[in-house]
Write an enzyme that holds these catalytic residues in place. Structure first.
Site, mmCIF file in Angstrom:
data_model
loop_
_atom_site.group_PDB
_atom_site.id
_atom_site.type_symbol
_atom_site.label_atom_id
_atom_site.label_comp_id
_atom_site.label_asym_id
_atom_site.label_seq_id
_atom_site.Cartn_x
_atom_site.Cartn_y
_atom_site.Cartn_z
ATOM 1 C CD GLN A 105 -2.667 1.402 2.282
ATOM 2 O OE1 GLN A 105 -2.349 1.494 3.488
ATOM 3 N NE2 GLN A 105 -4.008 1.401 2.408
ATOM 4 C CE1 TYR A 159 -2.832 9.364 7.379
ATOM 5 C CE2 TYR A 159 -3.904 7.174 6.604
ATOM 6 C CZ TYR A 159 -3.182 8.097 7.537
ATOM 7 O OH TYR A 159 -2.729 7.813 8.683
ATOM 8 N NE ARG A 211 -8.355 -0.520 3.238
ATOM 9 C CZ ARG A 211 -8.727 -0.614 4.483
ATOM 10 N NH1 ARG A 211 -7.698 -0.199 5.309
ATOM 11 N NH2 ARG A 211 -9.438 -1.677 5.371
ATOM 12 N N GLY A 252 -8.780 -7.090 10.503
ATOM 13 C CA GLY A 252 -7.452 -6.383 11.010
ATOM 14 C C GLY A 252 -7.133 -6.514 12.590
ATOM 15 N NE ARG A 253 -10.213 -2.293 14.638
ATOM 16 C CZ ARG A 253 -11.276 -1.502 14.976
ATOM 17 N NH1 ARG A 253 -11.234 -0.717 15.690
ATOM 18 N NH2 ARG A 253 -12.180 -1.834 14.126
HETATM 19 C C1 LIG Z 1 -3.114 0.348 14.477
HETATM 20 C C2 LIG Z 1 -3.757 0.720 13.024
HETATM 21 C C3 LIG Z 1 -3.177 0.811 11.982
HETATM 22 C C4 LIG Z 1 -3.690 0.712 10.686
HETATM 23 N N1 LIG Z 1 -3.033 1.260 9.407
HETATM 24 C C5 LIG Z 1 -3.512 1.150 8.372
HETATM 25 C C6 LIG Z 1 -2.772 1.420 7.128
HETATM 26 O O1 LIG Z 1 -1.694 1.570 7.163
HETATM 27 N N2 LIG Z 1 -3.521 1.355 5.790
HETATM 28 C C7 LIG Z 1 -4.880 1.396 5.836
HETATM 29 O O2 LIG Z 1 -5.535 1.297 4.966
HETATM 30 N N3 LIG Z 1 -5.615 1.089 6.849
HETATM 31 C C8 LIG Z 1 -4.880 0.867 8.338
HETATM 32 N N4 LIG Z 1 -5.768 0.489 9.203
HETATM 33 C C9 LIG Z 1 -7.125 0.193 8.978
HETATM 34 C C10 LIG Z 1 -7.340 -1.185 9.433
HETATM 35 O O3 LIG Z 1 -6.863 -1.673 7.823
HETATM 36 C C11 LIG Z 1 -8.859 -1.708 9.088
HETATM 37 O O4 LIG Z 1 -9.594 -0.908 8.085
HETATM 38 C C12 LIG Z 1 -9.384 -1.311 10.466
HETATM 39 O O5 LIG Z 1 -8.591 -1.720 11.651
HETATM 40 C C13 LIG Z 1 -10.723 -2.064 10.589
HETATM 41 O O6 LIG Z 1 -10.864 -3.233 10.567
HETATM 42 P P1 LIG Z 1 -10.826 -4.269 11.865
HETATM 43 O O7 LIG Z 1 -12.178 -3.970 12.434
HETATM 44 O O8 LIG Z 1 -11.012 -5.617 11.105
HETATM 45 O O9 LIG Z 1 -9.833 -4.004 12.634
HETATM 46 C C14 LIG Z 1 -4.957 0.552 10.453
HETATM 47 C C15 LIG Z 1 -5.859 0.177 11.653
HETATM 48 C C16 LIG Z 1 -5.179 0.120 13.005
HETATM 49 C C17 LIG Z 1 -6.047 -0.328 14.196
#
Ligand SMILES: Cc1cc2nc3c(=O)[nH]c(=O)nc-3n(C[C@H](O)[C@H](O)[C@H](O)COP(=O)(O)O)c2cc1C
Length: 326
Positions: free
Chosen positions: A100, A170, A218, A312-313
């Protein structure tokens, strides 16, 4: 995960419908290089299996576009070596690796990076995303060229596709959202104009990397804020981005960030956006946000709300988490 057909995007074959969305792991060095810790982190995730894709966290395309201290850089040729080791570690588990690429724009204050804080417009009256400087045409051309160079480095490092970051407030999201783009030139106003910088980046990447290299985006489809982008804008934007040549739409939130206020407990809280997008484009669609159960992921796919599901988290917290679900 119940057996679904593989998804093929040009030469990229996705064998599982669960994917790792990009998440900043804060394992990069202070010089923004891939470290042993970065490789170990992604290897632990890849080793669990069950993932069709690993989208590596955002890497900045130029120092002025950096978002955080331990973020990865893809702005220098010397970054390629570390990124190559990372892509290769993920490949050793037979999982495609996506890179990304991002420019943080006005989402970061100048004091944090020591660089100019640029964005489409200033004086937005928003709590976050307040650029100091409104970009002129020279700035826009430079950012386009930085994204193209970043994509070239991603390919050179061996990544199977590049993902353009236009979500979470962003820079590119700032152009797309009417809340942060108040321009009255060719880059502001209509949705076509607000996406013009995206189209130019996609065109540049295509011209330099060829027709066969997959380009993901994205998209912060909807802001879920008054006067911001709606899911219908997300649908229009996706149609236009597909026409411009993207091979996949990765749905997330816009100026609301990756969260959905008031709906955090709903698994697939951006499915209102992904559903309408999925029904209007023919490229694959990823949905991420709050999904924690395999049965829910399968239902979202069966109900045609998305083709691929990001988790993700839980994985950020415990890289072996996914393995425990099966
Ligand atoms: C600590 C952290 C860092 C993240 N970094 C990015 C990133 O670099 N690029 C991006 O598009 N989304 C980023 N996200 C968003 C995640 O890709 C994801 O969309 C978000 O955590 C929701 O999904 P989840 O409920 O499964 O965690 C980040 C989220 C967290 C918590």
């Amino acid at each position: 995960m119940k057996k679904y057909e593989d998804i093929r995007i040009k030469n990229l074959i996705i064998k599982n419908r669960l994917i790792l969305p990009p998440m900043a792991s804060t394992t990069g060095s202070l010089e923004h290089r891939v470290t042993d810790e970065t490789i170990a982190y992604y290897s632990r995730i890849a080793k669990t299996g069950h993932l069709g894709l690993i989208i590596v966290e955002h890497a900045f395309v130029s120092p002025e576009g950096a978002a955080s201290r331990h973020q990865l850089s893809i702005s220098r040729d010397s970054d390629i070596e570390g990124l190559k080791a990372l892509a290769s570690a993920i490949h050793s588990y037979d999982i495609p690796a996506i890179c990304q690429i991002n420019h943080a724009g006005g989402a970061i204050r100048s004091v944090d990076t020591g660089h100019r804080n640029i964005g489409p417009s200033t004086n937005l009256g928003l709590k976050y995303f307040e650029p100091d400087i409104s970009m002129n045409n020279e700035d826009i051309d430079r950012v386009i060229s930085d994204f193209v160079s970043g994509a070239l480095r991603a390919k050179e490092a061996g990544f199977d596709a590049v993902e353009i970051h236009s979500a979470h407030g962003y820079l590119l999201n700032q152009f797309y959202s009417p809340l942060s783009n108040l321009r009255d030139d060719d880059y502001g106003g209509s949705i076509e104009n607000r996406l013009r910088i995206h189209f130019e980046i996609i065109k540049g990447i295509r011209e330099n990397l060829g027709d066969e290299y997959p380009i993901f985006i994205r998209l912060g489809a909807s802001d879920y804020m008054e006067k911001g982008n709606t899911i219908y804008d997300g649908k229009e934007a996706s149609i236009l981005l597909e026409k411009a040549g993207v091979d996949l739409i990765d749905v997330s939130g816009g100026l609301c960030f990756y969260r959905r206020p008031g709906k955090e407990d709903e698994q697939g809280y951006f499915s209102d956006a992904s559903r309408i997008i999925k029904r209007n484009v023919s490229v694959p669609v990823i949905l991420t946000g709050g999904i924690r159960e395999i049965s829910v992921a399968e239902k979202l796919i069966d109900d045609r709300e998305a083709d691929l599901i990001g988790i993700g988290r839980p994985i950020l917290k415990d890289q072996e988490w996914l393995g425990k679900l099966f």
